[in-house]
Design an enzyme around this catalytic site. Structure first.
Site, PDB file in Angstrom:
ATOM      1  N   ARG A 160      34.807  19.118  28.427  1.00 21.46           N
ATOM      2  CA  ARG A 160      33.945  19.268  27.260  1.00 21.46           C
ATOM      3  C   ARG A 160      34.709  19.187  25.939  1.00 21.46           C
ATOM      4  O   ARG A 160      34.102  19.191  24.873  1.00 21.46           O
ATOM      5  CB  ARG A 160      33.198  20.609  27.323  1.00 21.46           C
ATOM      6  CG  ARG A 160      32.325  20.739  28.543  1.00 21.46           C
ATOM      7  CD  ARG A 160      31.636  22.084  28.552  1.00 21.46           C
ATOM      8  NE  ARG A 160      30.685  22.180  27.469  1.00 21.46           N
ATOM      9  CZ  ARG A 160      29.433  21.752  27.518  1.00 21.46           C
ATOM     10  NH1 ARG A 160      28.989  21.198  28.620  1.00 21.46           N
ATOM     11  NH2 ARG A 160      28.645  21.873  26.491  1.00 21.46           N
ATOM     12  N   GLU A 163      29.408  -2.568  28.260  1.00 21.32           N
ATOM     13  CA  GLU A 163      29.981  -1.445  29.005  1.00 21.32           C
ATOM     14  C   GLU A 163      31.480  -1.692  29.284  1.00 21.32           C
ATOM     15  O   GLU A 163      32.306  -0.790  29.148  1.00 21.32           O
ATOM     16  CB  GLU A 163      29.201  -1.246  30.314  1.00 21.32           C
ATOM     17  CG  GLU A 163      29.822  -0.322  31.343  1.00 21.32           C
ATOM     18  CD  GLU A 163      30.033   1.114  30.863  1.00 21.32           C
ATOM     19  OE1 GLU A 163      29.637   1.455  29.746  1.00 21.32           O
ATOM     20  OE2 GLU A 163      30.659   1.888  31.622  1.00 21.32           O
ATOM     21  N   HIS A 182      26.717 -17.699  16.606  1.00 29.51           N
ATOM     22  CA  HIS A 182      26.056 -17.233  15.385  1.00 29.51           C
ATOM     23  C   HIS A 182      26.969 -16.332  14.548  1.00 29.51           C
ATOM     24  O   HIS A 182      26.493 -15.635  13.660  1.00 29.51           O
ATOM     25  CB  HIS A 182      24.758 -16.501  15.748  1.00 29.51           C
ATOM     26  CG  HIS A 182      23.753 -17.393  16.421  1.00 29.51           C
ATOM     27  ND1 HIS A 182      23.098 -18.405  15.757  1.00 29.51           N
ATOM     28  CD2 HIS A 182      23.351 -17.464  17.715  1.00 29.51           C
ATOM     29  CE1 HIS A 182      22.298 -19.041  16.606  1.00 29.51           C
ATOM     30  NE2 HIS A 182      22.444 -18.485  17.815  1.00 29.51           N
ATOM     31  N   LYS A 228      33.530  14.933  27.423  1.00 22.73           N
ATOM     32  CA  LYS A 228      32.626  14.412  28.452  1.00 22.73           C
ATOM     33  C   LYS A 228      31.161  14.654  28.108  1.00 22.73           C
ATOM     34  O   LYS A 228      30.322  13.804  28.326  1.00 22.73           O
ATOM     35  CB  LYS A 228      32.970  15.089  29.787  1.00 22.73           C
ATOM     36  CG  LYS A 228      32.122  14.654  30.948  1.00 22.73           C
ATOM     37  CD  LYS A 228      32.551  13.295  31.431  1.00 22.73           C
ATOM     38  CE  LYS A 228      31.716  12.800  32.583  1.00 22.73           C
ATOM     39  NZ  LYS A 228      31.746  11.322  32.649  1.00 22.73           N
ATOM     40  N   ASN A 264      30.005  27.187  20.875  1.00 20.57           N
ATOM     41  CA  ASN A 264      29.875  25.736  21.040  1.00 20.57           C
ATOM     42  C   ASN A 264      28.650  25.321  20.242  1.00 20.57           C
ATOM     43  O   ASN A 264      27.604  25.948  20.348  1.00 20.57           O
ATOM     44  CB  ASN A 264      29.683  25.424  22.535  1.00 20.57           C
ATOM     45  CG  ASN A 264      29.119  24.032  22.777  1.00 20.57           C
ATOM     46  OD1 ASN A 264      29.446  23.105  22.062  1.00 20.57           O
ATOM     47  ND2 ASN A 264      28.273  23.899  23.775  1.00 20.57           N
ATOM     48  N   GLY A 265      28.774  24.274  19.413  1.00 21.15           N
ATOM     49  CA  GLY A 265      27.639  23.812  18.610  1.00 21.15           C
ATOM     50  C   GLY A 265      28.023  23.742  17.146  1.00 21.15           C
ATOM     51  O   GLY A 265      29.220  23.719  16.814  1.00 21.15           O
ATOM     52  N   GLU A 285      37.748   2.845  24.927  1.00 20.25           N
ATOM     53  CA  GLU A 285      37.870   4.309  24.974  1.00 20.25           C
ATOM     54  C   GLU A 285      39.074   4.768  25.793  1.00 20.25           C
ATOM     55  O   GLU A 285      39.613   5.839  25.547  1.00 20.25           O
ATOM     56  CB  GLU A 285      36.585   4.971  25.467  1.00 20.25           C
ATOM     57  CG  GLU A 285      36.252   4.765  26.908  1.00 20.25           C
ATOM     58  CD  GLU A 285      34.934   5.418  27.328  1.00 20.25           C
ATOM     59  OE1 GLU A 285      34.544   6.428  26.746  1.00 20.25           O
ATOM     60  OE2 GLU A 285      34.297   4.886  28.255  1.00 20.25           O
ATOM     61  N   CYS A 327      33.049  21.408  23.375  1.00 17.57           N
ATOM     62  CA  CYS A 327      33.498  22.784  23.488  1.00 17.57           C
ATOM     63  C   CYS A 327      32.923  23.392  24.766  1.00 17.57           C
ATOM     64  O   CYS A 327      31.759  23.211  25.079  1.00 17.57           O
ATOM     65  CB  CYS A 327      33.094  23.671  22.313  1.00 17.57           C
ATOM     66  SG  CYS A 327      33.710  23.092  20.737  1.00 17.57           S
ATOM     67  N   LYS A 330      34.552   0.652  27.962  1.00 15.38           N
ATOM     68  CA  LYS A 330      35.556   1.248  28.854  1.00 15.38           C
ATOM     69  C   LYS A 330      36.962   0.917  28.368  1.00 15.38           C
ATOM     70  O   LYS A 330      37.836   1.769  28.339  1.00 15.38           O
ATOM     71  CB  LYS A 330      35.405   0.720  30.297  1.00 15.38           C
ATOM     72  CG  LYS A 330      34.217   1.230  31.049  1.00 15.38           C
ATOM     73  CD  LYS A 330      34.397   2.615  31.637  1.00 15.38           C
ATOM     74  CE  LYS A 330      33.674   3.665  30.888  1.00 15.38           C
ATOM     75  NZ  LYS A 330      32.274   3.736  30.886  1.00 15.38           N
ATOM     76  N   TRP A 335      36.373  21.036  21.090  1.00 16.53           N
ATOM     77  CA  TRP A 335      36.278  19.672  20.569  1.00 16.53           C
ATOM     78  C   TRP A 335      35.940  19.859  19.089  1.00 16.53           C
ATOM     79  O   TRP A 335      34.860  20.327  18.746  1.00 16.53           O
ATOM     80  CB  TRP A 335      35.176  18.894  21.297  1.00 16.53           C
ATOM     81  CG  TRP A 335      35.136  17.450  20.928  1.00 16.53           C
ATOM     82  CD1 TRP A 335      35.920  16.446  21.431  1.00 16.53           C
ATOM     83  CD2 TRP A 335      34.249  16.811  19.990  1.00 16.53           C
ATOM     84  NE1 TRP A 335      35.588  15.246  20.860  1.00 16.53           N
ATOM     85  CE2 TRP A 335      34.566  15.442  19.975  1.00 16.53           C
ATOM     86  CE3 TRP A 335      33.222  17.265  19.166  1.00 16.53           C
ATOM     87  CZ2 TRP A 335      33.899  14.518  19.176  1.00 16.53           C
ATOM     88  CZ3 TRP A 335      32.557  16.357  18.364  1.00 16.53           C
ATOM     89  CH2 TRP A 335      32.900  14.999  18.378  1.00 16.53           C
TER      90      TRP A 335
HETATM   91  C1  F6R Z   1      31.504   6.394  28.113  1.00 20.83           C
HETATM   92  C2  F6R Z   1      30.727   7.595  28.316  1.00 20.83           C
HETATM   93  C3  F6R Z   1      29.790   7.993  27.241  1.00 20.83           C
HETATM   94  C4  F6R Z   1      28.536   8.667  27.832  1.00 20.83           C
HETATM   95  C5  F6R Z   1      27.638   9.191  26.724  1.00 20.83           C
HETATM   96  C6  F6R Z   1      26.360   9.771  27.258  1.00 20.83           C
HETATM   97  O1  F6R Z   1      32.339   6.136  29.206  1.00 20.83           O
HETATM   98  O2  F6R Z   1      30.859   8.257  29.300  1.00 20.83           O
HETATM   99  O3  F6R Z   1      29.442   6.930  26.427  1.00 20.83           O
HETATM  100  O4  F6R Z   1      27.865   7.738  28.610  1.00 20.83           O
HETATM  101  O5  F6R Z   1      28.314  10.167  25.975  1.00 20.83           O
HETATM  102  O6  F6R Z   1      26.609  10.829  28.130  1.00 20.83           O
HETATM  103  P1  F6R Z   1      25.490  11.344  29.120  1.00 20.83           P
HETATM  104  O7  F6R Z   1      25.188  10.238  30.063  1.00 20.83           O
HETATM  105  O8  F6R Z   1      26.093  12.534  29.785  1.00 20.83           O
HETATM  106  O9  F6R Z   1      24.306  11.691  28.285  1.00 20.83           O
END
Ligand code: F6R
Length: 606
Positions: free
Chosen positions: A27, A479, A502, A601, A99-100, A486, A2, A483, A74
């Site tokens: 956000r 990672e 295993h 984000k 927000n929260g 998501e 949010c 990617k 969000w």
């Molecule tokens: C995946 C991604 C998330 C962030 C995670 C932590 O592509 O971006 O997994 O890495 O939400 O976010 P930060 O680094 O902002 O604490």
């Protein structure tokens, strides 16, 4: 999680609110809304879906007024619907954005209902509007109302509230969720972060937890939780207006992948001392005193921590524990062996990471924030900041921030190792020299887009994919899988290749795409054998490797090569093709690359 904005004292503020929301859409983008105080009272537009939907509504039904609030949501409590979208208005008198999470919202709602309040949404946030309404209806002043509402709510919040009888005033408050107040010329602003306020003002006040403020066009009066007037510093932020431009690329993610050479170079500059050698914000004495490190992070940042564990243990011989922040914060960790906690966060706002860092601080560890946003809460609360200089990252999936985190962490590992005497200055300088060469090597890997496109096309129909890596490439495999899932919603998992036998090898069936990461390192032969085992069971091996290692897996179905590098730096280089693969697969599938479904984000709720 949010984004909130507010304006007091600006003619036709709706346009400014909408523009600020665009900067905050990272956000959350389930729904959005704007309320203004027009001549006839509060007027509001809300829309479900991305901000484009609200923009269209605003064109059809413009809102007038000098003061107002905006929100991009969000969803937490209550489904994605217009009635759950913010702002919420109580009895046409109080409007709020939040927000929260208000944890005691159910009990508060019951009490308010019993007192005759009627609710229009399923959200926890709406109780805030009714609490302010009740306070003002009892004849309280704004200051009294702020203190009264704060004393009743539990949870995390950044909120802004307006009363229809006070058109040029806003009450704002925060606890754990970020909030910035911007002081302009004849108008004041609030926003979830300084990016939202970037084109409006650079003079920003950050509230402390449980502070609230009364904001008018020319002042911000701040009070602590007890209602006592307090002074909070005005900081000049470096945010610039051009930071959310796609710069000619189709997506922010594509642009940010291309910005990685710069992200490395700028981060390296921040980790280089005036004498030209690797340096960290910790003094030599501080480094020598480090006996053990806890790394706290979430998601991609957690994978950066896991890569760093291999580096720090190998080079500096210091034990490292990598903790998922949301798990660590509620654990009762035994911290005796650790002296330092490094909280790694692009945004510097992830609530899990912030809370985990506080938890570590309370346990007596020295806290270091490795953050990309210098004005963020983690940056402000950590005892020391180690910056990444990736620049603003807008694409929801992290790319250049991850590369910048790795850059800072390899620099830190080498500096720590030299300070502790486990490597000599010559080896440290050699590593420094290799890192210096990275921007141009990574620049060359950006030419892989065309090679990877057909591969990405073939992945669009896959139901599942595995990513395998060994040693320092294991976190990169995870990672890569994150990617892909998501962005393109294809199920993907990253495994340590030696672990396949295993259990996970049971997943292999004819044609299953296996993206295999391989470097010319000590475990190359063993990693290749693990791939042989997968290939023998029908997996389609897509090898991502350095040029000099490609021949080791001569049974691969497809090969993507990157230039040779020092094995220490292979994680940085091999990350780039997996980012490009995920980007292009999503692009080919037609998913929303910059704003994948259900994500946001900056995750400022638990
Ligand atoms: C995946 C991604 C998330 C962030 C995670 C932590 O592509 O971006 O997994 O890495 O939400 O976010 P930060 O680094 O902002 O604490």
């Amino acid at each position: 999680m949010c984004g909130i904005v507010g304006v007091v004292g600006l003619q036709d503020c709706a346009e400014t609110l909408l523009d600020s929301l665009k900067r905050l859409e990272y956000r959350g983008y389930d729904s959005s809304g704007i309320v203004t105080r027009a001549a006839e009272g509060f007027v509001m537009n809300r829309a479900v879906g991305k901000l484009g939907a609200l923009s269209a509504t605003m064109r059809d039904r413009p809102l007038s007024g000098r003061s107002g609030l905006g929100h991009t949501r969000w969803a937490t409590h209550g489904g994605v619907s217009e009635r759950n979208a913010h702002p919420h208005i109580a009895n046409n008198k109080v409007a709020i954005v939040h927000n929260g999470i208000i944890e005691n919202h159910a009990a508060l709602r019951d009490e308010l209902r019993a007192a005759g309040h009627e609710f229009a949404s399923e959200t926890d946030s709406e109780v805030l509007a009714h609490l302010f309404l009740a306070a003002f209806d009892q004849g309280m002043s704004a200051q009294e109302a702020g203190a009264a509402v704060l004393s009743q709510i539990e949870g995390t919040f950044a909120l802004a509230a307006m009363h229809v009888d006070h058109p040029d005033m806003m009450i704002v408050a925060r606890n754990a969720s970020p909030l910035a107040i911007g002081l302009g010329d004849g108008a004041s602003f609030v926003g979830s972060d300084a990016i939202a306020l970037a084109p409006l003002t650079r003079n920003v006040i950050y509230l402390k937890d449980n502070d609230f403020a009364i904001v008018t066009p020319d002042s911000a009066q701040i009070f602590d939780a007890a209602g006592v007037s307090v002074h909070r510093e005005v900081v000049i932020v470096a945010a610039s207006q051009g930071m959310v431009d796609k710069g000619g690329f189709r997506h922010f993610m594509e642009k940010e992948i291309h910005e990685q050479p710069d992200a490395i170079a700028h981060t390296l500059a921040a980790m280089t001392g005036t004498d030209g050698t690797l340096s960290t914000p910790l003094s030599r004495d501080d480094l020598q005193a480090i006996d053990g490190i806890v790394m706290l992070a979430a998601g991609t940042s957690h994978y950066a921590a896991m890569v760093a564990r291999y580096w720090i243990e190998a080079l500096a011989r210091v034990p490292v524990s990598c903790e998922i922040a949301s798990e660590y914060r509620y654990r009762k960790p035994v911290t005796g062996a650790f002296t330092t906690a490094i909280a790694i966060s692009q945004s510097g706002e992830s609530l899990d990471t912030l809370m985990a860092m506080r938890h570590a601080g309370e346990a007596g560890l020295r806290t270091v924030g490795l953050v990309n946003v210098p004005e963020s809460t983690i940056a402000r609360e950590a005892s020391l900041v180690m910056p990444t200089r990736a620049g603003p990252e807008i694409g929801v999936a992290s790319t250049k921030a991850f590369i910048a985190q790795l850059t800072a962490l390899i620099c830190f590992a080498a500096a720590l190792a030299e300070a502790r005497g486990s490597i000599d200055a010559q080896r440290r300088d050699e590593i420094h020299e290799h890192i210096r060469g990275l921007p141009s090597i990574i620049g060359r890997t950006l030419g892989l887009f065309d090679d990877i496109r057909p591969l990405a096309h073939s992945l669009t129909t896959a139901r599942s994919a595995l990513y395998l890596g060994r040693d320092v490439l294991f976190p990169v495999a995870m990672e890569g899988a994150l990617k892909l899932k998501e962005l393109s919603y294809i199920h993907a998992e990253g495994f340590a290749s030696g672990e396949m036998k295993h259990g996970p090898i049971a997943l292999i069936e004819e044609g299953l795409p296996v993206i295999a990461l391989l470097a010319a390192d000590e475990v190359m032969g063993k990693a290749a054998s693990n791939l042989q085992e997968a290939s023998a069971r029908g997996a389609r091996i897509i090898l991502v490797t350095e040029e000099r290692a490609a021949h080791v897996v001569d049974f691969a179905d497809q090969v993507i090569t990157v230039p040779n590098v020092d094995p220490l730096l292979a994680p940085l280089l091999l990350t780039v093709p997996v980012q490009i693969l995920a980007y292009l697969t999503a692009f080919e599938k037609g998913t929303d690359v910059d704003q994948p479904r259900n994500l946001a984000k900056s995750v400022t709720v638990e």
